[in-house]
Design a protein around this motif. Structure first.
Motif, PDB file in Angstrom:
ATOM      1  N   GLU A 164       6.747  -3.082   6.320  1.00  0.00           N
ATOM      2  CA  GLU A 164       6.326  -2.561   5.420  1.00  0.00           C
ATOM      3  C   GLU A 164       6.592  -3.500   4.219  1.00  0.00           C
ATOM      4  O   GLU A 164       5.830  -3.983   2.855  1.00  0.00           O
ATOM      5  CB  GLU A 164       5.226  -0.946   5.152  1.00  0.00           C
ATOM      6  CG  GLU A 164       5.126  -0.901   6.481  1.00  0.00           C
ATOM      7  CD  GLU A 164       4.471   0.504   6.368  1.00  0.00           C
ATOM      8  OE1 GLU A 164       4.579   0.714   5.449  1.00  0.00           O
ATOM      9  OE2 GLU A 164       3.736   0.919   7.000  1.00  0.00           O
ATOM     10  N   GLY A 192       4.262  -4.139   2.888  1.00  0.00           N
ATOM     11  CA  GLY A 192       2.590  -3.122   3.110  1.00  0.00           C
ATOM     12  C   GLY A 192       2.371  -3.587   4.566  1.00  0.00           C
ATOM     13  O   GLY A 192       1.478  -2.799   4.615  1.00  0.00           O
ATOM     14  N   VAL A 198      -0.690  -1.442   3.114  1.00  0.00           N
ATOM     15  CA  VAL A 198      -0.676  -0.027   2.518  1.00  0.00           C
ATOM     16  C   VAL A 198      -0.329  -0.438   1.260  1.00  0.00           C
ATOM     17  O   VAL A 198       0.357  -1.391   0.726  1.00  0.00           O
ATOM     18  CB  VAL A 198       1.059   0.715   2.216  1.00  0.00           C
ATOM     19  CG1 VAL A 198       1.083   1.465   2.075  1.00  0.00           C
ATOM     20  CG2 VAL A 198       1.052   1.045   4.716  1.00  0.00           C
ATOM     21  N   GLU A 240       3.646  -1.804  -2.295  1.00  0.00           N
ATOM     22  CA  GLU A 240       4.559  -0.646  -1.472  1.00  0.00           C
ATOM     23  C   GLU A 240       6.022  -0.946  -1.635  1.00  0.00           C
ATOM     24  O   GLU A 240       6.217  -1.982  -1.570  1.00  0.00           O
ATOM     25  CB  GLU A 240       3.665  -0.305   0.454  1.00  0.00           C
ATOM     26  CG  GLU A 240       4.712   0.456   0.317  1.00  0.00           C
ATOM     27  CD  GLU A 240       4.825   1.007   2.321  1.00  0.00           C
ATOM     28  OE1 GLU A 240       4.567   1.751   3.192  1.00  0.00           O
ATOM     29  OE2 GLU A 240       4.423  -0.677   3.051  1.00  0.00           O
ATOM     30  N   ARG A 284       6.995   7.191   4.221  1.00  0.00           N
ATOM     31  CA  ARG A 284       5.900   6.810   4.892  1.00  0.00           C
ATOM     32  C   ARG A 284       6.482   6.478   6.540  1.00  0.00           C
ATOM     33  O   ARG A 284       6.122   8.101   7.220  1.00  0.00           O
ATOM     34  CB  ARG A 284       4.779   6.367   4.692  1.00  0.00           C
ATOM     35  CG  ARG A 284       3.995   5.696   3.854  1.00  0.00           C
ATOM     36  CD  ARG A 284       3.330   4.805   3.506  1.00  0.00           C
ATOM     37  NE  ARG A 284       2.221   4.858   4.362  1.00  0.00           N
ATOM     38  CZ  ARG A 284       1.977   4.641   5.922  1.00  0.00           C
ATOM     39  NH1 ARG A 284       2.780   3.452   6.047  1.00  0.00           N
ATOM     40  NH2 ARG A 284       0.898   4.120   6.401  1.00  0.00           N
ATOM     41  N   ASP A 322       0.780   9.689   3.810  1.00  0.00           N
ATOM     42  CA  ASP A 322       0.355   8.697   2.379  1.00  0.00           C
ATOM     43  C   ASP A 322       0.270   9.574   1.263  1.00  0.00           C
ATOM     44  O   ASP A 322       0.331   9.326  -0.328  1.00  0.00           O
ATOM     45  CB  ASP A 322      -1.039   7.870   2.869  1.00  0.00           C
ATOM     46  CG  ASP A 322      -1.140   7.226   4.158  1.00  0.00           C
ATOM     47  OD1 ASP A 322      -0.349   5.747   3.620  1.00  0.00           O
ATOM     48  OD2 ASP A 322      -1.752   7.474   4.729  1.00  0.00           O
ATOM     49  N   THR A 358       0.399   7.176  -1.116  1.00  0.00           N
ATOM     50  CA  THR A 358       0.406   5.059  -0.814  1.00  0.00           C
ATOM     51  C   THR A 358      -1.341   5.583  -0.567  1.00  0.00           C
ATOM     52  O   THR A 358      -1.682   6.873   0.217  1.00  0.00           O
ATOM     53  CB  THR A 358       1.034   4.647   0.165  1.00  0.00           C
ATOM     54  OG1 THR A 358       1.402   5.593   1.096  1.00  0.00           O
ATOM     55  CG2 THR A 358       1.599   4.536  -0.517  1.00  0.00           C
ATOM     56  N   VAL A 418      -4.276   3.070   2.540  1.00  0.00           N
ATOM     57  CA  VAL A 418      -3.705   1.557   3.553  1.00  0.00           C
ATOM     58  C   VAL A 418      -5.140   1.655   3.456  1.00  0.00           C
ATOM     59  O   VAL A 418      -6.389   2.477   3.582  1.00  0.00           O
ATOM     60  CB  VAL A 418      -3.970   2.372   4.981  1.00  0.00           C
ATOM     61  CG1 VAL A 418      -4.269   0.948   6.268  1.00  0.00           C
ATOM     62  CG2 VAL A 418      -2.744   3.263   5.364  1.00  0.00           C
TER      63      VAL A 418
END
Length: 309
Positions: A76, A81, A93, A101, A109, A140, A145, A147
């Motif tokens: 990520e 992300g 993300v 991210e 996360r 999250d 964050t 998605v």
């Protein structure tokens, strides 16, 4: 739906990823992780006779943490992300403000996911995702964050219009290096520009315009607001594209159509009445002279050939 501008996959209209598609992405990532753990276990099992059992246990714990925590953090962070499962499912993300991210967010996360998904069998993650209006799990919430789905429907809106004050400047633009992704980003921003607050209008417009100036030359005149600059660039690009299409259509219309192919017919000469060579050649000789047949040279009687003097 949510109005966001992400880092490198910048869109204004985004769709929050739903629980089923997130579960599918997780299963794909889990298959990758499980396969990695099986390979590591088989590799370590071959050394069980020469390695101290305590050291072997420590290595198993270390590789388990690296696979189930390090894998999502690394992927990520490097892909802004996305993991392999998210890439396959079209997910990403992003931060709550639409920013890319960060490493610390990916770490939060991953650590939270190890507890709520693997340790607690995913129960807290499912419950929190169903309750949250943005489909957030606990990781999250802690990381700040969300998605999003990059394959969701996007409303392009009406085509941008050319500001009259920038028409002359826009005619001199070099637009060949402008990426399609940035074009779509600017189009989405302009489609929702009037629905945004003034602060968000300026902040988003400045970010997108700053990226666009790296691909477009010359720079805009001083004092041009971001939305006007983006409108001028997109309107000029659209106008040039339409002109190219019109020129191609005109060129196709003026090109004569190719004659249909006909198979060659065998040559059969029409029967002609018998005549001497001189009589047969007289019509051709007469036709080849602009003013009629050429005068015959004076020579011996009988029509013999007279060489030139």
């Amino acid at each position: 739906m949510s109005d966001l501008v992400t880092g490198d996959a910048v869109v204004v209209d985004v769709q929050i990823a739903q629980l089923p598609i997130r579960a599918a992405a997780f299963l794909l990532d889990f298959l990758v992780q499980a396969g990695s753990m099986i390979a590591i276990y088989l590799l370590l099992s071959n050394t069980i006779t020469v390695v101290d059992p305590a050291l072997l246990t420590a290595l198993l714990i270390l590789f388990t943490v690296l696979v189930f925590v390090g894998y999502p953090v690394l992927t990520e962070t490097l892909t802004r992300g996305r993991t392999l499962g998210k890439i396959a499912c079209g997910l990403r993300v992003v931060g709550d403000d639409g920013s890319p991210e960060l490493f610390r967010q990916a770490l939060f996360r991953a650590l939270s996911g190890f507890v709520e998904i693997y340790t607690l069998s995913g129960g807290p993650a499912v419950i929190c995702s169903l309750i949250s209006p943005k489909g957030k799990r606990l990781g999250d919430v802690f990381a700040g964050t969300m998605v999003i789905s990059e394959r969701g429907p996007r409303n392009a809106g009406p085509p941008p219009q050319m500001p009259p004050q920038l028409a002359g400047w826009a005619a001199t633009l070099e637009l060949s290096q402008l990426p399609e992704e940035l074009i779509h980003t600017a189009r989405q921003y302009l489609a929702r520009w009037r629905d945004l607050s003034p602060a968000v209008q300026h902040e988003m417009g400045t970010r997108i315009a700053a990226r666009m100036t790296a691909f477009v030359a010359p720079p805009p005149p001083p004092g041009v607001p971001p939305h006007a600059y983006l409108s001028a660039v997109l309107a000029e690009r659209r106008e040039r594209h339409l002109q190219r299409l019109l020129r191609r259509a005109a060129a196709r219309a003026t090109t004569p159509a190719a004659a249909p192919y006909l198979p060659a017919q065998p040559h059969t000469a029409a029967p002609r009445p018998h005549q001497g060579y001189a009589a047969a050649s007289q019509p051709y000789a007469a036709a080849s002279q602009p003013n009629g047949p050429a005068p015959r040279p004076h020579g011996p009687a009988g029509g013999g050939f007279t060489p030139p003097a």
